[in-house]
Enzyme design. Structure first.
Site, PDB file in Angstrom:
ATOM      1  N   PHE A 147     -13.245 -26.353  39.863  1.00  0.00           N
ATOM      2  CA  PHE A 147     -13.330 -25.069  39.229  1.00  0.00           C
ATOM      3  C   PHE A 147     -12.154 -24.423  38.833  1.00  0.00           C
ATOM      4  CE2 PHE A 147     -14.187 -24.576  43.886  1.00  0.00           C
ATOM      5  CZ  PHE A 147     -13.458 -23.678  44.182  1.00  0.00           C
ATOM      6  N   HIS A 202     -11.436 -10.237  46.221  1.00  0.00           N
ATOM      7  CA  HIS A 202     -10.473 -10.955  47.021  1.00  0.00           C
ATOM      8  C   HIS A 202      -9.916 -10.186  48.395  1.00  0.00           C
ATOM      9  CE1 HIS A 202      -7.504 -14.109  48.583  1.00  0.00           C
ATOM     10  NE2 HIS A 202      -6.665 -12.879  48.815  1.00  0.00           N
ATOM     11  N   ARG A 259     -19.722  -8.037  48.228  1.00  0.00           N
ATOM     12  CA  ARG A 259     -20.798  -9.224  47.360  1.00  0.00           C
ATOM     13  C   ARG A 259     -22.125  -9.198  47.529  1.00  0.00           C
ATOM     14  NH1 ARG A 259     -16.253 -13.761  49.073  1.00  0.00           N
ATOM     15  NH2 ARG A 259     -14.498 -13.247  47.473  1.00  0.00           N
ATOM     16  N   ASN A 275     -17.109 -13.168  41.846  1.00  0.00           N
ATOM     17  CA  ASN A 275     -17.460 -12.382  43.281  1.00  0.00           C
ATOM     18  C   ASN A 275     -16.786 -11.252  43.332  1.00  0.00           C
ATOM     19  OD1 ASN A 275     -15.319 -13.669  43.897  1.00  0.00           O
ATOM     20  ND2 ASN A 275     -16.268 -15.022  45.191  1.00  0.00           N
ATOM     21  N   ARG A 310     -12.674  -9.114  55.620  1.00  0.00           N
ATOM     22  CA  ARG A 310     -13.645 -10.252  55.226  1.00  0.00           C
ATOM     23  C   ARG A 310     -15.274 -10.147  55.569  1.00  0.00           C
ATOM     24  NH1 ARG A 310     -11.713 -14.558  52.461  1.00  0.00           N
ATOM     25  NH2 ARG A 310     -12.834 -16.174  53.583  1.00  0.00           N
ATOM     26  N   THR A 340     -18.545 -15.948  50.247  1.00  0.00           N
ATOM     27  CA  THR A 340     -17.878 -16.382  48.969  1.00  0.00           C
ATOM     28  C   THR A 340     -19.032 -16.375  47.772  1.00  0.00           C
ATOM     29  OG1 THR A 340     -16.304 -17.885  50.030  1.00  0.00           O
ATOM     30  CG2 THR A 340     -16.594 -18.176  47.740  1.00  0.00           C
ATOM     31  N   LYS A 380     -11.096  -8.020  41.399  1.00  0.00           N
ATOM     32  CA  LYS A 380     -10.985  -9.011  40.246  1.00  0.00           C
ATOM     33  C   LYS A 380     -11.398  -8.432  38.987  1.00  0.00           C
ATOM     34  CE  LYS A 380     -11.766 -12.734  43.675  1.00  0.00           C
ATOM     35  NZ  LYS A 380     -12.641 -14.140  43.803  1.00  0.00           N
TER      36      LYS A 380
HETATM   37  P1  DAT Z   1     -12.977 -16.461  49.247  1.00  0.00           P
HETATM   38  O1  DAT Z   1     -12.774 -15.699  48.044  1.00  0.00           O
HETATM   39  O2  DAT Z   1     -14.398 -16.068  49.803  1.00  0.00           O
HETATM   40  O3  DAT Z   1     -11.731 -16.610  50.197  1.00  0.00           O
HETATM   41  P2  DAT Z   1     -12.379 -19.314  48.589  1.00  0.00           P
HETATM   42  O4  DAT Z   1     -10.922 -18.788  49.083  1.00  0.00           O
HETATM   43  O5  DAT Z   1     -12.756 -20.444  49.059  1.00  0.00           O
HETATM   44  O6  DAT Z   1     -13.364 -18.122  48.862  1.00  0.00           O
HETATM   45  O7  DAT Z   1     -12.267 -19.321  47.098  1.00  0.00           O
HETATM   46  C1  DAT Z   1     -11.577 -18.296  46.124  1.00  0.00           C
HETATM   47  C2  DAT Z   1     -12.166 -18.198  45.166  1.00  0.00           C
HETATM   48  O8  DAT Z   1     -12.403 -19.480  44.171  1.00  0.00           O
HETATM   49  C3  DAT Z   1     -13.672 -17.633  45.310  1.00  0.00           C
HETATM   50  O9  DAT Z   1     -13.767 -16.021  45.669  1.00  0.00           O
HETATM   51  C4  DAT Z   1     -14.382 -17.921  44.090  1.00  0.00           C
HETATM   52  C5  DAT Z   1     -13.621 -19.321  43.621  1.00  0.00           C
HETATM   53  N1  DAT Z   1     -14.548 -20.371  44.254  1.00  0.00           N
HETATM   54  C6  DAT Z   1     -14.575 -20.952  45.449  1.00  0.00           C
HETATM   55  N2  DAT Z   1     -15.573 -21.748  45.609  1.00  0.00           N
HETATM   56  C7  DAT Z   1     -16.119 -22.104  44.413  1.00  0.00           C
HETATM   57  C8  DAT Z   1     -17.218 -22.948  43.600  1.00  0.00           C
HETATM   58  N3  DAT Z   1     -17.830 -23.797  44.443  1.00  0.00           N
HETATM   59  N4  DAT Z   1     -17.397 -22.805  42.525  1.00  0.00           N
HETATM   60  C9  DAT Z   1     -16.833 -21.701  41.345  1.00  0.00           C
HETATM   61  N5  DAT Z   1     -15.894 -20.771  42.086  1.00  0.00           N
HETATM   62  C10 DAT Z   1     -15.566 -20.970  43.357  1.00  0.00           C
HETATM   63 MG    MG Z   2      -9.871 -17.171  49.997  1.00  0.00          MG
END
Ligand code: DAT
Ligand code: MG
Length: 147
Positions: free
Chosen positions: A59, A117, A104, A114, A87, A93, A11
């Site tokens: 968000f 992806h 991370r 973070n 993963r 996350t 990212k």
């Molecule tokens: P991951 O990236 O671990 O697969 P995700 O698919 O649930 O997680 O979410 C995608 C992205 O969205 C994540 O990397 C960061 C953002 N995100 C997720 N939950 C969030 C939250 N509670 N507050 C802010 N950003 C969030």
């Molecule tokens: Mg995801």
């Protein structure tokens, strides 16, 4: 044992902080195969498509701004079990909950920053990889047309 593909994207914060090499080397050292790589300024449409499952979250607008705030490094990694393994290498996350030793866990603090992806299932690995290849071709063709 089926060879899978996963879409890994560094990212904008990861690119700006100079973490691309570090992230690539973790996947290389693990033993997966890099089969695609491109630096891109992520277009808004792609960010929206990529994040469409999160559209109802509060968000979401911040997430789209973040993903489109600078260039991202898009990669495809291949191997047996690569989706789940990537993963694990990436970590939870929320970077504060990610285990030390994960990307991370070692390199990030905020969920909204973070650094990387990774696809969450073999199906999404295929889908996101296909989307990435489409974007690369579109980019190459638009450069050919404008030159
Ligand atoms: P991951 O990236 O671990 O697969 P995700 O698919 O649930 O997680 O979410 C995608 C992205 O969205 C994540 O990397 C960061 C953002 N995100 C997720 N939950 C969030 C939250 N509670 N507050 C802010 N950003 C969030
Ligand atoms: Mg995801």
């Amino acid at each position: 044992e089926q060879v899978e593909q996963t879409y890994i994207m560094v990212k904008p914060d990861g690119v700006q902080r100079g973490l691309v090499g570090e992230i690539i080397s973790r996947f290389e050292r693990k033993g997966f195969k890099l089969t695609g790589l491109k630096l891109f300024q992520c277009p808004k449409e792609l960010a929206e498509e990529h994040c469409k499952d999160l559209k109802t979250k509060s968000f979401y607008p911040t997430l789209i701004d973040y993903i489109t705030s600078g260039p991202v490094v898009c990669m495809v990694w291949e191997g047996v079990g690569v989706v789940a393994s990537a993963r694990k290498l990436i970590g939870s996350t929320n970077p504060l909950q990610a285990e030390p030793g994960t990307i991370r866990g070692d390199l990030a603090v905020q969920t909204g920053r973070n650094v990387v992806h990774g696809s969450d299932s073999p199906e999404n690995g295929k889908r996101e990889t296909g989307r990435f290849l489409f974007l690369v071709f579109k980019h190459i063709i638009s450069e050919m047309i404008s030159s």
